[in-house]
Design a protein around this motif. Structure first.
Motif, PDB file in Angstrom:
ATOM      1  N   ALA A 152      60.885  49.357  10.114  1.00  0.00           N
ATOM      2  CA  ALA A 152      61.997  48.101  10.188  1.00  0.00           C
ATOM      3  C   ALA A 152      63.392  48.742  10.181  1.00  0.00           C
ATOM      4  O   ALA A 152      64.265  48.365  10.998  1.00  0.00           O
ATOM      5  CB  ALA A 152      61.967  46.949   9.134  1.00  0.00           C
ATOM      6  N   THR A 153      63.349  49.681   9.518  1.00  0.00           N
ATOM      7  CA  THR A 153      64.903  50.480   9.220  1.00  0.00           C
ATOM      8  C   THR A 153      65.001  51.140  10.510  1.00  0.00           C
ATOM      9  O   THR A 153      66.167  51.236  11.125  1.00  0.00           O
ATOM     10  CB  THR A 153      64.749  51.530   8.295  1.00  0.00           C
ATOM     11  N   ARG A 154      64.106  51.690  11.293  1.00  0.00           N
ATOM     12  CA  ARG A 154      64.373  52.710  12.404  1.00  0.00           C
ATOM     13  C   ARG A 154      64.584  51.613  13.394  1.00  0.00           C
ATOM     14  O   ARG A 154      65.407  51.863  14.399  1.00  0.00           O
ATOM     15  CB  ARG A 154      63.131  53.348  13.018  1.00  0.00           C
ATOM     16  N   VAL A 155      64.256  50.512  13.522  1.00  0.00           N
ATOM     17  CA  VAL A 155      64.468  49.361  14.433  1.00  0.00           C
ATOM     18  C   VAL A 155      66.193  48.967  14.398  1.00  0.00           C
ATOM     19  O   VAL A 155      66.753  48.868  15.342  1.00  0.00           O
ATOM     20  CB  VAL A 155      63.660  48.015  14.311  1.00  0.00           C
ATOM     21  N   LEU A 156      66.299  48.740  13.094  1.00  0.00           N
ATOM     22  CA  LEU A 156      67.785  48.589  12.796  1.00  0.00           C
ATOM     23  C   LEU A 156      68.625  49.620  13.318  1.00  0.00           C
ATOM     24  O   LEU A 156      69.964  49.430  13.785  1.00  0.00           O
ATOM     25  CB  LEU A 156      68.222  48.102  11.249  1.00  0.00           C
ATOM     26  N   GLU A 157      68.239  50.742  13.187  1.00  0.00           N
ATOM     27  CA  GLU A 157      69.122  51.966  13.483  1.00  0.00           C
ATOM     28  C   GLU A 157      68.910  52.031  14.849  1.00  0.00           C
ATOM     29  O   GLU A 157      70.250  52.251  15.678  1.00  0.00           O
ATOM     30  CB  GLU A 157      68.540  53.226  12.967  1.00  0.00           C
ATOM     31  N   ALA A 158      68.069  51.684  15.667  1.00  0.00           N
ATOM     32  CA  ALA A 158      68.118  52.017  17.195  1.00  0.00           C
ATOM     33  C   ALA A 158      69.037  50.693  17.797  1.00  0.00           C
ATOM     34  O   ALA A 158      69.874  51.017  18.681  1.00  0.00           O
ATOM     35  CB  ALA A 158      66.756  51.670  17.718  1.00  0.00           C
ATOM     36  N   PHE A 189      59.282  44.237   9.204  1.00  0.00           N
ATOM     37  CA  PHE A 189      59.183  44.796  10.591  1.00  0.00           C
ATOM     38  C   PHE A 189      59.161  43.585  11.812  1.00  0.00           C
ATOM     39  O   PHE A 189      59.714  44.148  12.750  1.00  0.00           O
ATOM     40  CB  PHE A 189      57.970  45.679  10.485  1.00  0.00           C
ATOM     41  N   GLY A 190      58.184  42.833  11.881  1.00  0.00           N
ATOM     42  CA  GLY A 190      58.314  41.823  12.665  1.00  0.00           C
ATOM     43  C   GLY A 190      59.481  41.011  12.852  1.00  0.00           C
ATOM     44  O   GLY A 190      60.067  40.795  14.114  1.00  0.00           O
ATOM     45  N   SER A 191      60.234  40.774  11.963  1.00  0.00           N
ATOM     46  CA  SER A 191      61.381  40.009  11.692  1.00  0.00           C
ATOM     47  C   SER A 191      62.676  40.943  12.517  1.00  0.00           C
ATOM     48  O   SER A 191      63.447  40.529  13.184  1.00  0.00           O
ATOM     49  CB  SER A 191      61.884  39.742  10.289  1.00  0.00           C
ATOM     50  N   ALA A 192      62.357  42.372  12.226  1.00  0.00           N
ATOM     51  CA  ALA A 192      63.530  43.330  12.630  1.00  0.00           C
ATOM     52  C   ALA A 192      63.341  43.257  14.304  1.00  0.00           C
ATOM     53  O   ALA A 192      64.469  43.497  14.844  1.00  0.00           O
ATOM     54  CB  ALA A 192      63.206  44.581  12.175  1.00  0.00           C
ATOM     55  N   ILE A 200      57.790  33.512   4.618  1.00  0.00           N
ATOM     56  CA  ILE A 200      58.903  34.002   3.829  1.00  0.00           C
ATOM     57  C   ILE A 200      59.559  35.040   4.719  1.00  0.00           C
ATOM     58  O   ILE A 200      60.890  34.957   4.698  1.00  0.00           O
ATOM     59  CB  ILE A 200      58.257  34.484   2.590  1.00  0.00           C
ATOM     60  N   SER A 201      58.900  35.886   5.428  1.00  0.00           N
ATOM     61  CA  SER A 201      59.425  37.028   6.230  1.00  0.00           C
ATOM     62  C   SER A 201      60.200  36.846   7.489  1.00  0.00           C
ATOM     63  O   SER A 201      61.064  37.649   7.707  1.00  0.00           O
ATOM     64  CB  SER A 201      58.448  38.221   6.170  1.00  0.00           C
ATOM     65  N   MET A 202      59.643  35.720   7.981  1.00  0.00           N
ATOM     66  CA  MET A 202      60.219  35.374   9.305  1.00  0.00           C
ATOM     67  C   MET A 202      61.929  35.257   9.445  1.00  0.00           C
ATOM     68  O   MET A 202      62.197  35.502  10.641  1.00  0.00           O
ATOM     69  CB  MET A 202      59.678  34.280   9.828  1.00  0.00           C
ATOM     70  N   LEU A 213      55.065  37.250  15.734  1.00  0.00           N
ATOM     71  CA  LEU A 213      54.634  38.951  15.762  1.00  0.00           C
ATOM     72  C   LEU A 213      53.881  39.222  14.490  1.00  0.00           C
ATOM     73  O   LEU A 213      53.076  39.988  14.479  1.00  0.00           O
ATOM     74  CB  LEU A 213      55.810  39.837  16.212  1.00  0.00           C
ATOM     75  N   THR A 214      54.395  38.682  13.603  1.00  0.00           N
ATOM     76  CA  THR A 214      53.912  39.284  12.099  1.00  0.00           C
ATOM     77  C   THR A 214      52.404  38.707  11.999  1.00  0.00           C
ATOM     78  O   THR A 214      51.744  39.525  11.786  1.00  0.00           O
ATOM     79  CB  THR A 214      54.542  38.602  10.908  1.00  0.00           C
ATOM     80  N   ALA A 215      52.086  37.374  12.569  1.00  0.00           N
ATOM     81  CA  ALA A 215      50.700  37.131  12.554  1.00  0.00           C
ATOM     82  C   ALA A 215      49.770  37.744  13.355  1.00  0.00           C
ATOM     83  O   ALA A 215      48.845  38.210  12.997  1.00  0.00           O
ATOM     84  CB  ALA A 215      50.806  35.527  13.066  1.00  0.00           C
ATOM     85  N   VAL A 216      50.360  38.237  14.618  1.00  0.00           N
ATOM     86  CA  VAL A 216      49.592  38.980  15.061  1.00  0.00           C
ATOM     87  C   VAL A 216      49.149  40.348  14.770  1.00  0.00           C
ATOM     88  O   VAL A 216      47.993  40.757  14.677  1.00  0.00           O
ATOM     89  CB  VAL A 216      50.113  39.251  16.659  1.00  0.00           C
ATOM     90  N   MET A 217      50.013  41.195  14.055  1.00  0.00           N
ATOM     91  CA  MET A 217      49.910  42.458  13.627  1.00  0.00           C
ATOM     92  C   MET A 217      49.266  42.198  12.237  1.00  0.00           C
ATOM     93  O   MET A 217      47.978  42.938  12.227  1.00  0.00           O
ATOM     94  CB  MET A 217      51.456  43.075  12.974  1.00  0.00           C
ATOM     95  N   LEU A 218      49.140  41.156  11.885  1.00  0.00           N
ATOM     96  CA  LEU A 218      48.372  41.012  10.173  1.00  0.00           C
ATOM     97  C   LEU A 218      46.983  40.746  10.774  1.00  0.00           C
ATOM     98  O   LEU A 218      46.022  41.101  10.062  1.00  0.00           O
ATOM     99  CB  LEU A 218      48.957  39.774   9.390  1.00  0.00           C
ATOM    100  N   VAL A 219      46.775  39.775  11.671  1.00  0.00           N
ATOM    101  CA  VAL A 219      45.396  39.510  12.076  1.00  0.00           C
ATOM    102  C   VAL A 219      44.784  41.010  12.723  1.00  0.00           C
ATOM    103  O   VAL A 219      43.631  41.055  12.566  1.00  0.00           O
ATOM    104  CB  VAL A 219      45.469  38.347  13.297  1.00  0.00           C
ATOM    105  N   GLY A 220      45.457  41.458  13.456  1.00  0.00           N
ATOM    106  CA  GLY A 220      45.020  42.764  13.924  1.00  0.00           C
ATOM    107  C   GLY A 220      44.604  43.921  12.671  1.00  0.00           C
ATOM    108  O   GLY A 220      43.450  44.210  12.993  1.00  0.00           O
ATOM    109  N   LEU A 221      45.159  43.825  11.507  1.00  0.00           N
ATOM    110  CA  LEU A 221      44.631  44.509  10.528  1.00  0.00           C
ATOM    111  C   LEU A 221      43.815  44.074   9.811  1.00  0.00           C
ATOM    112  O   LEU A 221      42.738  44.783   9.479  1.00  0.00           O
ATOM    113  CB  LEU A 221      46.060  44.748   9.625  1.00  0.00           C
ATOM    114  N   ILE A 222      43.701  42.878   9.771  1.00  0.00           N
ATOM    115  CA  ILE A 222      42.597  42.012   9.190  1.00  0.00           C
ATOM    116  C   ILE A 222      41.132  42.389   9.778  1.00  0.00           C
ATOM    117  O   ILE A 222      40.126  42.570   9.207  1.00  0.00           O
ATOM    118  CB  ILE A 222      42.740  40.725   8.877  1.00  0.00           C
TER     119      ILE A 222
END
Length: 240
Positions: A230-236, A153-156, A69-71, A167-176
């Motif tokens: 994600a907000t900071r990525v858009l601002e940058a 955040f990954g989508s940004a 959904i987020s991608m 990217l999202t899958a990698v971050m979530l797997v890392g947290l898991i």
């Protein structure tokens, strides 16, 4: 609120496109198969145990649904070249991020609502408490909310939807997998890794029908931190 206008536009995009319905249909079908094969098939177990098993498998499918959904939330805008149009509009970056996130959360909530027939089947054939069902779905919604925020955040960060999903899958797997690091690390790092674990440390109480403030706080804080990133990525990107 400007974020709500973005959310309404994005949610309409999900509901008008075939991809949104395909995501829900496929994951709902897989969840139903697991429910039938690994939950209802164990007729000798107590109804509360069967319901706990349902939430166990549903938590995994909720995370997967959040990735898909987020991608598209922000990566699609960048891939299609429409992100500069959002930058030129009278919208703040946090409104864009929050609006798109809320649309994804509402779509995820729609998926979770479609799974409600499964615990109702357990209630028909056995005895379960409404509190257990409420706690389990609260946990699924919080887990999905945090996973969706990480996906935002990954989508940004990503240039296209495929990279966003990876990217999202990698971050979530890392947290898991933080719970594995907690097992081999020494204190105080073991405690830190254990507290960071997305599933093992914080979801099982919801699965069992218990609601702890620390677990609710963890998912809410993770959601905030990911959306802030994600907000900071858009601002940058706006000032490049």
């Amino acid at each position: 609120m400007k974020a709500l206008l973005i959310a309404r536009r994005e949610l309409a995009g999900y509901l008008r496109s075939l991809s949104g319905y395909i995501i829900i249909a496929v994951i709902l079908a897989l969840n139903g198969l697991f429910f039938n094969a690994f939950a209802l098939s164990k007729a000798a177990e107590r109804s509360a145990t069967v319901l706990s098993n349902f939430f166990y498998y549903s938590s995994g499918f909720t995370i997967v649904a959040s990735v898909f959904i987020s991608m598209r939330l922000l990566a699609e805008e960048r891939q299609a070249g429409t992100l500069p149009l959002l930058y030129s509009s009278p919208l703040r970056d946090r409104d864009i991020v929050l609006g798109k996130y809320l649309a994804g959360l509402l779509f995820l909530a729609l998926y979770l609502a479609c799974t409600l027939y499964m615990p109702l089947l357990i209630a028909v054939h056995g005895k379960v408490s409404a509190g257990h069902i409420f706690a389990g779905y609260l946990g699924l919604l919080l887990l999905g909310s945090a996973s969706l925020a990480v996906g935002t955040f990954g989508s940004a960060l990503a240039r296209n939807q495929i990279m966003a999903a990876i990217l999202t899958a990698v971050m979530l797997v890392g947290l898991i997998l933080c719970w594995l690091l907690a097992r081999i690390a020494e204190q105080p790092l073991a405690g830190v890794f254990s507290a960071m674990s997305l599933w093992n440390q914080h979801f099982p109480p919801f699965q069992s029908g218990l609601v702890h403030v620390r677990d609710v706080a963890y998912y809410l804080v993770l959601t905030y931190v990911a959306l802030f990133g994600a907000t900071r990525v858009l601002e940058a990107r706006r000032w490049r």
